[in-house]
Design a protein around this motif. Sequence first.
Motif, PDB file in Angstrom:
ATOM      1  N   PRO A  87      13.751 101.531  22.657  1.00  0.00           N
ATOM      2  CA  PRO A  87      12.492 102.186  22.283  1.00  0.00           C
ATOM      3  C   PRO A  87      11.821 102.837  23.482  1.00  0.00           C
ATOM      4  N   GLN A  88      11.026 103.868  23.210  1.00  0.00           N
ATOM      5  CA  GLN A  88      10.286 104.529  24.280  1.00  0.00           C
ATOM      6  C   GLN A  88       8.952 103.856  24.533  1.00  0.00           C
ATOM      7  N   THR A  89       8.423 103.166  23.525  1.00  0.00           N
ATOM      8  CA  THR A  89       7.147 102.466  23.677  1.00  0.00           C
ATOM      9  C   THR A  89       7.263 101.059  23.113  1.00  0.00           C
ATOM     10  N   ILE A  90       6.321 100.201  23.493  1.00  0.00           N
ATOM     11  CA  ILE A  90       6.235  98.849  22.959  1.00  0.00           C
ATOM     12  C   ILE A  90       4.766  98.515  22.751  1.00  0.00           C
ATOM     13  N   THR A  91       4.463  97.832  21.669  1.00  0.00           N
ATOM     14  CA  THR A  91       3.075  97.476  21.353  1.00  0.00           C
ATOM     15  C   THR A  91       2.860  95.984  21.571  1.00  0.00           C
ATOM     16  N   PHE A  92       1.831  95.659  22.321  1.00  0.00           N
ATOM     17  CA  PHE A  92       1.483  94.272  22.617  1.00  0.00           C
ATOM     18  C   PHE A  92       0.212  93.898  21.858  1.00  0.00           C
ATOM     19  N   GLN A  93       0.256  92.757  21.208  1.00  0.00           N
ATOM     20  CA  GLN A  93      -0.922  92.244  20.530  1.00  0.00           C
ATOM     21  C   GLN A  93      -1.828  91.541  21.544  1.00  0.00           C
ATOM     22  N   PRO A  94      -3.145  91.594  21.344  1.00  0.00           N
ATOM     23  CA  PRO A  94      -4.053  90.908  22.282  1.00  0.00           C
ATOM     24  C   PRO A  94      -3.791  89.406  22.270  1.00  0.00           C
ATOM     25  N   ARG A  95      -4.115  88.787  23.400  1.00  0.00           N
ATOM     26  CA  ARG A  95      -3.852  87.350  23.531  1.00  0.00           C
ATOM     27  C   ARG A  95      -4.614  86.554  22.482  1.00  0.00           C
ATOM     28  N   ARG A 146      -6.602  86.733  18.804  1.00  0.00           N
ATOM     29  CA  ARG A 146      -6.602  87.565  17.619  1.00  0.00           C
ATOM     30  C   ARG A 146      -7.918  88.324  17.422  1.00  0.00           C
ATOM     31  N   GLU A 147      -9.007  87.702  17.832  1.00  0.00           N
ATOM     32  CA  GLU A 147     -10.307  88.300  17.558  1.00  0.00           C
ATOM     33  C   GLU A 147     -10.730  89.312  18.632  1.00  0.00           C
ATOM     34  N   SER A 148      -9.918  89.473  19.677  1.00  0.00           N
ATOM     35  CA  SER A 148     -10.357  90.323  20.780  1.00  0.00           C
ATOM     36  C   SER A 148      -9.477  91.561  20.939  1.00  0.00           C
ATOM     37  N   LYS A 149     -10.110  92.680  21.113  1.00  0.00           N
ATOM     38  CA  LYS A 149      -9.486  93.943  21.482  1.00  0.00           C
ATOM     39  C   LYS A 149      -8.458  94.418  20.459  1.00  0.00           C
ATOM     40  N   SER A 150      -7.967  95.621  20.712  1.00  0.00           N
ATOM     41  CA  SER A 150      -6.958  96.229  19.850  1.00  0.00           C
ATOM     42  C   SER A 150      -5.590  96.088  20.491  1.00  0.00           C
ATOM     43  N   PRO A 151      -4.528  96.264  19.713  1.00  0.00           N
ATOM     44  CA  PRO A 151      -3.184  96.229  20.293  1.00  0.00           C
ATOM     45  C   PRO A 151      -3.034  97.286  21.389  1.00  0.00           C
ATOM     46  N   ILE A 152      -2.175  97.007  22.351  1.00  0.00           N
ATOM     47  CA  ILE A 152      -1.937  97.923  23.466  1.00  0.00           C
ATOM     48  C   ILE A 152      -0.526  98.468  23.350  1.00  0.00           C
ATOM     49  N   VAL A 171      -2.344  94.722  35.104  1.00  0.00           N
ATOM     50  CA  VAL A 171      -1.813  93.507  34.470  1.00  0.00           C
ATOM     51  C   VAL A 171      -2.665  93.190  33.238  1.00  0.00           C
ATOM     52  N   PHE A 172      -2.010  92.796  32.145  1.00  0.00           N
ATOM     53  CA  PHE A 172      -2.748  92.316  30.981  1.00  0.00           C
ATOM     54  C   PHE A 172      -1.935  91.213  30.307  1.00  0.00           C
ATOM     55  N   THR A 173      -2.549  90.490  29.395  1.00  0.00           N
ATOM     56  CA  THR A 173      -1.857  89.410  28.704  1.00  0.00           C
ATOM     57  C   THR A 173      -1.742  89.731  27.222  1.00  0.00           C
ATOM     58  N   SER A 174      -0.730  89.119  26.583  1.00  0.00           N
ATOM     59  CA  SER A 174      -0.454  89.423  25.189  1.00  0.00           C
ATOM     60  C   SER A 174       0.185  88.240  24.485  1.00  0.00           C
ATOM     61  N   ARG A 175       0.008  88.209  23.164  1.00  0.00           N
ATOM     62  CA  ARG A 175       0.705  87.228  22.333  1.00  0.00           C
ATOM     63  C   ARG A 175       2.061  87.815  21.931  1.00  0.00           C
TER      64      ARG A 175
END
Length: 269
Positions: free
Chosen positions: A3-11, A13-19, A45-49
């Motif tokens: 894939p050319q991109t990957i989507t990360f879910q916020p760490r 659930r209630e915070s921020k939008s997917p990256i 740097v960011f964190t993700s579930r």
Amino acid sequence: MNPQTITFQPRRRESKSPITVAVDALCYIIMHRNYAEVHLQNGKVFTSRITMEELEQTLGADFLKVHRSCLVAMRSIHSIEDKIILNNGERLVYVVRQKKALQKQLHTWQKALLNSMEDTTAPATAAEYHDYYKSFDAMPFAFTDIEMVFDDERHAIDWIFRYGNPALAQLEKLPLETLIDHSFGTLFANMDSKWLRSYERAVLYGETLEIVDYSPEIDTHLKITCFPTFKGHCACILFNVADFSAARPLTKSGEATLTYLSVILGRNS
């Protein structure tokens, strides 16, 4: 196909939008129990579930699993020694008993990348290179097209000057006939390998890079912009930092100039 991109879910659930980020922007990812610490090429740097299994399935063979909690982008690795040495200077721990296996994976990936660069559109002779780049002969800044030389382990070890303008000869303090079709290492016994890492990245990964550093070979502080041209090649625009005040007006349109040059001289995909 990776894939050319990957989507990360916020760490949480209630915070921020997917990256969503480009896969090429990833440097390495470290797992911390139930979340991932994602390091980008630009230092952010960011964190993700997300799980390691999901990462491996999504990112594929362009990433090296150096231990059970860490995935590293192949393009980010400079070498595997007592630590994983990254292009940005960071060092990561890995399972040392797997050193040979990891090195083999990296070398296989690099070999495939180099093999994909076979290209018959590059000029074949010094005269043809000069005819291709002759519009740069009168430019007030040093300009060169270099062909990278790789060793058996797929590391850049030298480069060969294929074209240079008179301003390059003045900067390098050698006549053009001495530079053209000769490798940098044979001309300068005190060759500093720091340039190789940047040129290697421009050639292999299509990056445009800017370097400001001291060149012991010519005892000069240089500002260099390098970008890919033909496959296996990159072009370099060089300034003596001492003359930078004279060069400054050029930088106002520098981005547009580099975009233009990348188009007309750009590598074939």
